[in-house]
Scaffold this motif. Structure first.
Motif, PDB file in Angstrom:
ATOM      1  N   ASP A 151       0.831  -1.213   0.000  1.00 38.59           N
ATOM      2  CA  ASP A 151       0.000   0.000   0.000  1.00 38.59           C
ATOM      3  C   ASP A 151       0.865   1.263   0.000  1.00 38.59           C
ATOM      4  OD1 ASP A 151      -2.277  -1.335  -0.091  1.00 38.59           O
ATOM      5  OD2 ASP A 151      -2.865  -1.017   2.003  1.00 38.59           O
ATOM      6  N   GLN A 157      -7.390   7.945   0.248  1.00 42.07           N
ATOM      7  CA  GLN A 157      -8.171   7.296   1.309  1.00 42.07           C
ATOM      8  C   GLN A 157      -9.491   6.735   0.775  1.00 42.07           C
ATOM      9  OE1 GLN A 157      -7.195   6.356   4.084  1.00 42.07           O
ATOM     10  NE2 GLN A 157      -5.334   7.566   4.305  1.00 42.07           N
ATOM     11  N   ASP A 158     -10.138   7.463  -0.111  1.00 40.51           N
ATOM     12  CA  ASP A 158     -11.417   6.968  -0.660  1.00 40.51           C
ATOM     13  C   ASP A 158     -11.204   5.682  -1.463  1.00 40.51           C
ATOM     14  OD1 ASP A 158     -12.835   8.960   0.559  1.00 40.51           O
ATOM     15  OD2 ASP A 158     -13.507   9.950  -1.285  1.00 40.51           O
ATOM     16  N   GLN A 186      -8.728   3.552  -0.827  1.00 40.63           N
ATOM     17  CA  GLN A 186      -8.392   2.551   0.188  1.00 40.63           C
ATOM     18  C   GLN A 186      -9.633   2.013   0.868  1.00 40.63           C
ATOM     19  OE1 GLN A 186      -5.290   1.834  -0.751  1.00 40.63           O
ATOM     20  NE2 GLN A 186      -4.904   1.352   1.377  1.00 40.63           N
ATOM     21  N   SER A 187     -10.620   2.894   1.083  1.00 39.37           N
ATOM     22  CA  SER A 187     -11.813   2.425   1.805  1.00 39.37           C
ATOM     23  C   SER A 187     -12.837   1.805   0.850  1.00 39.37           C
ATOM     24  CB  SER A 187     -12.427   3.566   2.617  1.00 39.37           C
ATOM     25  OG  SER A 187     -12.810   4.595   1.739  1.00 39.37           O
ATOM     26  N   GLY A 188     -12.468   1.600  -0.397  1.00 42.94           N
ATOM     27  CA  GLY A 188     -13.323   0.821  -1.302  1.00 42.94           C
ATOM     28  C   GLY A 188     -14.393   1.623  -2.013  1.00 42.94           C
ATOM     29  N   ILE A 189     -14.330   2.940  -1.927  1.00 39.97           N
ATOM     30  CA  ILE A 189     -15.342   3.728  -2.640  1.00 39.97           C
ATOM     31  C   ILE A 189     -15.164   3.558  -4.145  1.00 39.97           C
ATOM     32  CG2 ILE A 189     -16.106   6.117  -3.090  1.00 39.97           C
ATOM     33  CD1 ILE A 189     -15.599   6.441   0.017  1.00 39.97           C
ATOM     34  N   ALA A 248     -18.048   9.532  -3.170  1.00 37.47           N
ATOM     35  CA  ALA A 248     -18.342   9.136  -1.782  1.00 37.47           C
ATOM     36  C   ALA A 248     -19.743   9.605  -1.360  1.00 37.47           C
ATOM     37  CB  ALA A 248     -17.268   9.652  -0.834  1.00 37.47           C
ATOM     38  N   THR A 288      -7.223  12.624   0.383  1.00 37.80           N
ATOM     39  CA  THR A 288      -8.623  12.164   0.341  1.00 37.80           C
ATOM     40  C   THR A 288      -8.835  11.208  -0.830  1.00 37.80           C
ATOM     41  OG1 THR A 288      -9.242  14.326   1.186  1.00 37.80           O
ATOM     42  CG2 THR A 288     -11.025  12.979   0.355  1.00 37.80           C
ATOM     43  N   GLN A 313       0.879   4.126  -2.714  1.00 41.77           N
ATOM     44  CA  GLN A 313       0.604   5.532  -2.373  1.00 41.77           C
ATOM     45  C   GLN A 313       1.750   6.434  -2.852  1.00 41.77           C
ATOM     46  OE1 GLN A 313      -0.136   6.480   1.756  1.00 41.77           O
ATOM     47  NE2 GLN A 313      -1.163   8.391   1.200  1.00 41.77           N
ATOM     48  N   GLN A 360     -22.837   7.058  -0.594  1.00 42.51           N
ATOM     49  CA  GLN A 360     -23.420   7.093   0.746  1.00 42.51           C
ATOM     50  C   GLN A 360     -24.912   7.413   0.670  1.00 42.51           C
ATOM     51  OE1 GLN A 360     -21.712   9.947   3.426  1.00 42.51           O
ATOM     52  NE2 GLN A 360     -23.023   9.267   5.108  1.00 42.51           N
TER      53      GLN A 360
END
Ligand SMILES: C[S@@+](CC[C@H](N)C(=O)[O-])C[C@H]1O[C@@H](n2cnc3c(N)ncnc32)[C@H](O)[C@@H]1O
Length: 355
Positions: A3, A67-68, A70-73, A167, A64, A7, A171
């Motif tokens: 990762d 991160q988005d 990474q969080s699977g968005i 995102a 951001t 990055q 959501q």
């Protein structure tokens, strides 16, 4: 470890794009000055504090975006998405086109459409050379140059700003609807980049795009037909009066359009989005930052409208879109800001039967 390396690769990739864009702008300024020293637009210098703030916002957006993913968005591959095969010919074409752009700016020629461009049937406010763009939005040449021009303008962050609609869109859909096939509309879909990102984030959704420009829609069709999944349904039409039935879409997005609309048209488009959105549906707008939340960047906003032909931008940066969204009937309106863009996230109230 993997990762961290990815990055680092993403950061290096973005820095490369950013440095390239800055070098390009510098070279373009030098050449313009050399050809005609009096042709420089009267822009205001940016103070070290402003430059530092922009740098911070740039770093925050990179973080951001990472991160988005990474969080699977959306899949991390999207971070590296770039139309490389078109890059060199498009970059050469941008330079070839530049003298005409400078000349148009110097002559204040804002409605420069050659006779072979069909301007019939378009709203008057649309028949402009936005950004002094050759042929406005009305030719394949304009569509071919557009994506790279946006990346150069935003120092390589255009797509990262577009991805920020994903995102809140996801959501909003998850909160309101069961995971059945969802219908999502991108208003002013342009060359299709936002739809491409939505397809990656929501592979099962049925996607729709509407835009006034046949040439930009042609480019979008080429891009979107290359990716797996159901082909988005693209329609040429005016966002003020869309050819969809009431309450049809679960989610609607719109990126970088509202600053190019006169104020009453902005209101009409918001009302039209409200009409075609399902009760409980989510509407996400992405556009330029505004004076109210970034007063320290007002100089930069003023420079933007001095350098580029953007006839409705001054009005836009002071417009209250929250008020307009509420007037149309939207609720639960929230804002975000990423780098030089601002986002409005709004919900259409659930109907009595859904409560
Ligand atoms: C700055 S571009 C943004 C395109 C795209 N959303 C993007 O992210 O690059 C503005 C787009 O809005 C479209 N547009 C402007 N006014 C419109 C209207 N009234 N109805 C539909 N599309 C419109 C233009 O054709 C153009 O593609």
């Amino acid at each position: 470890m993997a990762d961290l390396l990815t990055q680092a690769a993403y950061t290096a990739f973005q820095l490369g794009k950013s440095n390239f864009a800055l070098a390009h702008k510098n070279a373009a300024n030098q050449v313009r000055k050399f050809i005609n020293p009096s042709s420089q637009p009267p822009i205001q210098p940016l103070s070290p504090n402003i430059l530092q703030l922009i740098q911070q916002k740039y770093q925050q957006l990179l973080e951001t975006d990472w991160q988005d993913a990474q969080s699977g968005i959306y899949p991390p591959d999207l971070l590296f998405d770039n139309p490389w095969e078109d890059f060199l010919p498009t970059y050469a074409a941008i330079w070839q086109d530049m003298p005409q752009v400078w000349d148009r700016a110097l002559q204040k020629n804002y409605q420069d459409f050659p006779p072979d461009i069909d301007t019939e049937g378009y709203p008057k406010y649309y028949l402009q050379n936005f950004h002094h763009q050759t042929d406005g939005y009305l030719s394949d040449k304009s569509a071919a140059l557009y994506d790279l021009q946006v990346e150069l303008l935003f120092n390589g962050m255009g797509d990262a700003m577009r991805r920020r609609v994903l995102a809140p869109l996801k959501q909003g859909l998850t909160e309101a609807f069961p995971p059945k096939p969802l219908r999502i509309l991108d208003v002013a879909s342009g060359t299709g980049r936002t739809l491409k990102f939505i397809r990656a984030a929501l592979p099962q959704a049925s996607l729709f795009g509407i835009d006034l420009s046949p040439a930009y829609l042609r480019k979008a069709t080429r891009l979107l037909s290359e990716i797996p999944g159901e082909l988005p349904q693209l329609v040429q039409g005016n966002a003020e009066e869309m050819p969809y039935r009431d309450n049809y879409f679960h989610g609607i997005t719109s990126v970088f359009m509202f600053h190019e609309l006169p104020a009453p048209v902005r209101m009409q488009v918001i009302a039209e989005c409200f009409r075609v959105l399902q009760p409980g549906g989510v509407f996400v707008i992405c556009d330029s930052i505004q004076v109210i939340d970034s007063p320290e960047l007002q100089v930069m906003m003023e420079n933007f409208s001095t350098m580029f032909h953007e006839p409705y931008y001054q009005n836009y940066i002071n417009d209250n879109l929250v008020e307009r969204l509420e007037k149309a009937g939207f609720e639960q309106i929230t804002n975000q800001s990423h780098f030089v863009s601002k986002y409005w996230i709004a919900r259409k109230p659930k109907s009595g039967a859904d409560l």
